[in-house]
Design an enzyme around this catalytic site. Structure first.
Site, PDB file in Angstrom:
ATOM      1  N   SER A   1      18.313 -36.670  17.299  1.00  0.00           N
ATOM      2  CA  SER A   1      17.210 -37.879  17.839  1.00  0.00           C
ATOM      3  C   SER A   1      16.898 -37.072  18.628  1.00  0.00           C
ATOM      4  O   SER A   1      16.826 -36.477  19.413  1.00  0.00           O
ATOM      5  CB  SER A   1      18.339 -39.010  18.273  1.00  0.00           C
ATOM      6  OG  SER A   1      18.934 -39.339  17.772  1.00  0.00           O
TER       7      SER A   1
ATOM      8  N   SER B   1      12.804 -35.943  20.372  1.00  0.00           N
ATOM      9  CA  SER B   1      11.485 -35.566  20.474  1.00  0.00           C
ATOM     10  C   SER B   1      10.979 -33.939  19.535  1.00  0.00           C
ATOM     11  O   SER B   1      10.075 -34.025  18.839  1.00  0.00           O
ATOM     12  CB  SER B   1      10.448 -36.033  21.655  1.00  0.00           C
ATOM     13  OG  SER B   1      10.695 -34.971  22.774  1.00  0.00           O
ATOM     14  N   THR B   2      12.036 -33.521  20.146  1.00  0.00           N
ATOM     15  CA  THR B   2      12.041 -32.245  19.713  1.00  0.00           C
ATOM     16  C   THR B   2      12.935 -32.194  18.614  1.00  0.00           C
ATOM     17  O   THR B   2      12.588 -31.412  17.219  1.00  0.00           O
ATOM     18  CB  THR B   2      13.204 -30.960  20.756  1.00  0.00           C
ATOM     19  OG1 THR B   2      12.793 -31.653  21.965  1.00  0.00           O
ATOM     20  CG2 THR B   2      13.130 -29.498  20.123  1.00  0.00           C
TER      21      THR B   2
ATOM     22  N   ASP C   1      18.567 -33.309  26.829  1.00  0.00           N
ATOM     23  CA  ASP C   1      18.016 -33.412  28.081  1.00  0.00           C
ATOM     24  C   ASP C   1      17.954 -32.960  29.351  1.00  0.00           C
ATOM     25  O   ASP C   1      16.842 -32.815  29.853  1.00  0.00           O
ATOM     26  CB  ASP C   1      18.083 -34.814  28.918  1.00  0.00           C
ATOM     27  CG  ASP C   1      17.758 -35.970  28.090  1.00  0.00           C
ATOM     28  OD1 ASP C   1      16.851 -36.509  26.891  1.00  0.00           O
ATOM     29  OD2 ASP C   1      19.138 -36.805  27.388  1.00  0.00           O
TER      30      ASP C   1
ATOM     31  N   GLY D   1      21.209 -38.729  25.994  1.00  0.00           N
ATOM     32  CA  GLY D   1      20.988 -39.832  25.541  1.00  0.00           C
ATOM     33  C   GLY D   1      20.150 -40.229  25.962  1.00  0.00           C
ATOM     34  O   GLY D   1      19.864 -41.658  26.427  1.00  0.00           O
TER      35      GLY D   1
ATOM     36  N   GLY E   1      17.691 -41.037  25.136  1.00  0.00           N
ATOM     37  CA  GLY E   1      16.872 -41.674  23.976  1.00  0.00           C
ATOM     38  C   GLY E   1      18.418 -42.574  23.535  1.00  0.00           C
ATOM     39  O   GLY E   1      17.684 -43.946  22.700  1.00  0.00           O
TER      40      GLY E   1
ATOM     41  N   GLU F   1      24.802 -39.476  17.896  1.00  0.00           N
ATOM     42  CA  GLU F   1      25.292 -37.495  18.428  1.00  0.00           C
ATOM     43  C   GLU F   1      26.112 -37.108  18.634  1.00  0.00           C
ATOM     44  O   GLU F   1      26.505 -36.207  18.165  1.00  0.00           O
ATOM     45  CB  GLU F   1      24.051 -38.278  19.576  1.00  0.00           C
ATOM     46  CG  GLU F   1      22.814 -38.120  19.058  1.00  0.00           C
ATOM     47  CD  GLU F   1      21.598 -37.935  20.229  1.00  0.00           C
ATOM     48  OE1 GLU F   1      20.828 -37.981  20.382  1.00  0.00           O
ATOM     49  OE2 GLU F   1      22.227 -38.263  21.498  1.00  0.00           O
TER      50      GLU F   1
END
Length: 282
Positions: free
Chosen positions: A75, A77-78, A134, A145, A147, A153
Site C-alpha cells: 500500500s 504512493s510508491t 516510511d 503504517g 497510511g 501489510e
C-alpha cells in the site's frame, strides 16, 4: 529570476520533468521572485521523488516477479508504480500472476489494472510481496503504517517467501527517526487506546498521540475498524525488543516496526539511478 530557473532545470535529472507532467511556458510571476522560486524548487523536488519511486518500483517488479507467481501488493504512493509495471509486464510478456492486496487501496489498484485478485484464504503462501516504507535504517528495520495499513501489510509480508521493499532516497536513514518524524504507528482496539498509550509512555517514554482523520471528524479508522496511535520515541532502541514488548500490551493489534523481515530494499535516487541494500551479515 530566469537565470535561477535555468540553473535549477539543468540540475534536474533527464526525464524527471517530463515524467511529472511539468511544462515550460511563458513565466508568470506570482507575488515576488523569491516565493515563485521556492514554489518551483518544491515542484522539481516532488518530481524527482516521484521519478525515484517509479524507478524503485519498476526495479523490484523486474527483478523479483516471475511467471506463475503469487504476488503480495503493498500500500502507499510508491506501490502505485509497482502495480503499473506489473500490469505492463502482464500485457507485454503474458505473465500469469495472482495478486493479494494489503489494503482497500491495493485492492482497487489491482482491479483498476485488471489483474487477477485473490486473498490469503485461497493463496496463503506467496512467492513475493512488494511494499513501500516510511523509513528504512541501516539494518533494514522499517517503519511502516503512515497510511494506516500496517497490520494487513505485515500479515501479507510474513506469508511471502521474499519480502521486497521499495522507497525513494528520502526514506533512507542510518537510524530510525532521522528522516521520519511522525513516530511508530501502532494499531489498537478502539476501547484500549488510552491504556495502551499510557503503557507505552510509562515503559519507553516519548509521546503517543491518537491519529486524527483529515476531512473527517474523529480518529482515523483502519481497514480492520481499529484506531492508530503514533508513538514519537525519544531515541534509538533495540527495535526487536521494543516491537515484542509493545505487541504484548493487551489491546495492541500490530506495530509498524518491521524487524528482520525485508530481504532487500530498492532506493530510487535523485540522479535517476536505483540502488539496493540487503540485510547486514552477522
Amino acid at each position: 529570476m530566469r537565470g535561477r530557473v535555468m540553473r535549477l532545470l539543468w540540475a534536474v535529472p533527464s526525464g524527471v520533468l517530463a515524467a511529472s507532467g511539468f511544462r515550460l511556458h511563458t513565466p508568470v510571476i506570482l507575488g515576488n521572485c523569491s516565493s515563485a522560486h521556492v514554489c518551483f524548487r518544491r515542484s522539481c523536488s516532488d518530481a524527482m521523488a516521484e521519478e525515484a519511486k517509479k524507478r524503485a518500483g519498476y526495479a523490484a517488479v523486474d527483478n523479483h516477479v516471475q511467471d506463475n507467481h503469487v504476488v503480495g501488493v503493498g500500500s502507499g504512493s510508491t506501490i502505485v508504480y509497482a502495480v503499473d509495471r506489473l500490469a505492463e509486464r502482464v500485457r507485454q510478456e503474458k505473465l500469469k500472476i495472482v495478486c493479494v492486496p494489503t489494503s482497500f487501496q491495493a485492492r482497487q489498484l489491482i482491479l483498476k489494472h485488471g489483474l487477477p485478485l485473490s486473498d490469503l484464504d485461497r493463496h496463503p503462501e506467496l512467492d513475493v510481496a512488494i511494499d513501500g516504507a516510511d523509513e528504512v535504517d541501516s539494518s533494514l528495520t522499517l517503519i511502516k503504517g503512515g497510511g494506516g495499513c500496517l497490520a494487513q501489510e505485515k500479515i501479507v509480508a510474513d506469508c511471502a517467501r521474499h519480502f521486497i521493499v521499495i522507497a525513494d532516497y528520502r526514506k533512507d536513514s542510518k537510524c530510525l527517526g532521522q528522516q521520519w518524524k511522525k513516530g511508530v504507528p501502532i494499531e489498537v482496539i478502539p476501547m484500549a487506546y488510552v491504556p495502551v498509550s499510557r503503557a507505552i509512555t510509562r515503559r519507553f517514554g516519548g509521546e503517543v498521540v491518537l491519529r486524527m482523520g483529515v476531512n473527517k471528524a474523529g480518529p482515523v479508522v483502519t481497514d480492520n475498524s481499529n484506531f492508530i496511535l503514533d508513538w514519537k520515541f525519544e531515541s534509538a532502541c533495540d527495535w526487536k525488543e521494543v516491537n515484542m514488548a509493545i505487541k504484548m500490551i493487551p489491546g495492541v493489534v500490530e506495530t509498524g516496526l518491521f524487524v528482520g523481515m525485508a530481504e532487500r530494499v530498492y532506493f530510487g535516487m535523485q540522479d535517476g539511478t536505483v540502488t539496493f541494500r540487503d540485510p547486514p551479515l552477522h
